[in-house]
Scaffold this motif. Sequence first.
Motif, PDB file in Angstrom:
ATOM      1  N   VAL A 120       0.817  -1.208   0.000  1.00 13.36           N
ATOM      2  CA  VAL A 120       0.000   0.000   0.000  1.00 13.36           C
ATOM      3  C   VAL A 120       0.854   1.262   0.000  1.00 13.36           C
ATOM      4  O   VAL A 120       0.527   2.247  -0.667  1.00 13.36           O
ATOM      5  CB  VAL A 120      -0.966  -0.013   1.203  1.00 13.36           C
ATOM      6  CG1 VAL A 120      -1.697   1.316   1.335  1.00 13.36           C
ATOM      7  CG2 VAL A 120      -1.969  -1.151   1.052  1.00 13.36           C
ATOM      8  N   ASP A 121       1.975   1.254   0.712  1.00 15.30           N
ATOM      9  CA  ASP A 121       2.809   2.456   0.759  1.00 15.30           C
ATOM     10  C   ASP A 121       3.691   2.604  -0.476  1.00 15.30           C
ATOM     11  O   ASP A 121       4.417   3.581  -0.616  1.00 15.30           O
ATOM     12  CB  ASP A 121       3.673   2.466   2.023  1.00 15.30           C
ATOM     13  CG  ASP A 121       4.624   1.281   2.094  1.00 15.30           C
ATOM     14  OD1 ASP A 121       4.525   0.382   1.228  1.00 15.30           O
ATOM     15  OD2 ASP A 121       5.460   1.246   3.013  1.00 15.30           O
ATOM     16  N   GLN A 122       3.628   1.610  -1.386  1.00 12.59           N
ATOM     17  CA  GLN A 122       4.337   1.693  -2.667  1.00 12.59           C
ATOM     18  C   GLN A 122       3.381   1.239  -3.770  1.00 12.59           C
ATOM     19  O   GLN A 122       3.651   0.304  -4.513  1.00 12.59           O
ATOM     20  CB  GLN A 122       5.597   0.823  -2.651  1.00 12.59           C
ATOM     21  CG  GLN A 122       6.611   1.243  -1.598  1.00 12.59           C
ATOM     22  CD  GLN A 122       7.785   0.287  -1.509  1.00 12.59           C
ATOM     23  OE1 GLN A 122       7.769  -0.801  -2.073  1.00 12.59           O
ATOM     24  NE2 GLN A 122       8.816   0.698  -0.799  1.00 12.59           N
ATOM     25  N   SER A 123       2.258   1.923  -3.865  1.00 11.68           N
ATOM     26  CA  SER A 123       1.159   1.465  -4.713  1.00 11.68           C
ATOM     27  C   SER A 123       1.470   1.516  -6.204  1.00 11.68           C
ATOM     28  O   SER A 123       0.764   0.905  -7.006  1.00 11.68           O
ATOM     29  CB  SER A 123      -0.096   2.301  -4.430  1.00 11.68           C
ATOM     30  OG  SER A 123       0.170   3.679  -4.647  1.00 11.68           O
ATOM     31  N   ILE A 151       6.381  -7.215   8.593  1.00 11.63           N
ATOM     32  CA  ILE A 151       5.428  -7.280   9.700  1.00 11.63           C
ATOM     33  C   ILE A 151       4.664  -5.963   9.809  1.00 11.63           C
ATOM     34  O   ILE A 151       5.256  -4.877   9.791  1.00 11.63           O
ATOM     35  CB  ILE A 151       6.156  -7.600  11.020  1.00 11.63           C
ATOM     36  CG1 ILE A 151       6.805  -8.986  10.931  1.00 11.63           C
ATOM     37  CG2 ILE A 151       5.198  -7.541  12.205  1.00 11.63           C
ATOM     38  CD1 ILE A 151       7.646  -9.352  12.134  1.00 11.63           C
ATOM     39  N   ASP A 152       3.329  -6.083   9.887  1.00  8.67           N
ATOM     40  CA  ASP A 152       2.398  -4.956  10.061  1.00  8.67           C
ATOM     41  C   ASP A 152       2.303  -4.034   8.845  1.00  8.67           C
ATOM     42  O   ASP A 152       1.599  -3.025   8.896  1.00  8.67           O
ATOM     43  CB  ASP A 152       2.757  -4.120  11.298  1.00  8.67           C
ATOM     44  CG  ASP A 152       2.557  -4.903  12.590  1.00  8.67           C
ATOM     45  OD1 ASP A 152       1.696  -5.805  12.594  1.00  8.67           O
ATOM     46  OD2 ASP A 152       3.259  -4.625  13.573  1.00  8.67           O
ATOM     47  N   GLU A 153       2.968  -4.361   7.757  1.00  9.83           N
ATOM     48  CA  GLU A 153       2.810  -3.558   6.542  1.00  9.83           C
ATOM     49  C   GLU A 153       1.548  -3.998   5.810  1.00  9.83           C
ATOM     50  O   GLU A 153       1.199  -5.178   5.792  1.00  9.83           O
ATOM     51  CB  GLU A 153       4.022  -3.713   5.625  1.00  9.83           C
ATOM     52  CG  GLU A 153       3.957  -2.809   4.395  1.00  9.83           C
ATOM     53  CD  GLU A 153       5.247  -2.804   3.596  1.00  9.83           C
ATOM     54  OE1 GLU A 153       5.242  -2.292   2.468  1.00  9.83           O
ATOM     55  OE2 GLU A 153       6.261  -3.312   4.115  1.00  9.83           O
TER      56      GLU A 153
END
Length: 351
Positions: A120-123, A151-153
């Motif tokens: 999501v943070d590198q869509s 983990i948690d990404e």
Amino acid sequence: MTSDDVQGTTASTRSYYSLRVLLTWLAICFTLCLLFSVIAFVSLLNKNILPEELGPQTIPYTNVPRRYDVQLQFNTEYNQSNTSFHGQVALLFSSRHESQRLFIHRGKYLRITDFNLIAVDQSNERRSIKKGTYNAASEIQTFVLSFDTAIDELYLFTMKFTGKMTVEHGPKEFTYTSNNGEQRYGVWFATLQRNSKGLRYLFPCMDSNEFPAEYNITITRKVSLRALSNFIVKRTLQSDANFMIDYFPPITVLSPYQFALVLCDFQYRRENHNGTTISVYSQYDMLQNVSFRRILQFMNPTSNIIGKNDAITIPDVQTVYRPGISLINEKEFASESKELSITSKPNIENK
């Protein structure tokens, strides 16, 4: 030139040509081996089926779903059967542990036609993921990642799929005869038992009660039918001359067994009870003796949080009460409505 000189020259010539043939043969073999290696590499690179892994019997609690954005399209018409359906599901999940495997439940009559994965943070960057083996016994499809999840990404895994309704599992068509003697059709889906499998036959998912999530549902259906599900329709658009699109944004988290939907052309009666809208959908004749008291008595308590409960009477269905929606056996409904009938004048609508 002596005979010995001639023989020596001939032997040298033969040795030269033999060496040349050998070198040529070696060059050809090397070229063919290199070409074969390239072809094999490209074939393996594009191949979906990776080295055999039977897969687990249950999905481990490694990747945890947060939200499903589901698009479903049904082709059933109010007067015509069509058991095919298709759609797309975008699964937002996070990882509790590093992993190179993603496990998804898929019913045997569903076919995943396309898929992709992004962080999501590198869509803007797709992550490499391949389809692994399918365990028919556990109905778990393995996907193999080329990297370890963090983990948690948050990751978004999108799948396109096609499906077919059957009498075994998943969505089903129902039929009834109208007052005019016409054969009418509808569609229903619900998981009948709390601990049984079900949602995997509607769309690929993590079909276990260990994995509650939000469900953002979009249903495309024929204009002659209405769509009902757990949540309230917030928006309806016309796709084309034949299809309408209904949007059901999530109001609360659901376990997989709680999700349900119905497509029907029934008329309805509606009342408001302490802020919760109760709607009963049925054939016209059965709406004359609706017991809202019965619906309120048995409906799922989460319906009060959602703000509505749609009760739909369906022939030969097993009665189930789910958040925001109840599927009620038609014969049971008719029998109990006579016993608990209300005296208020019916307000029957057909919208």
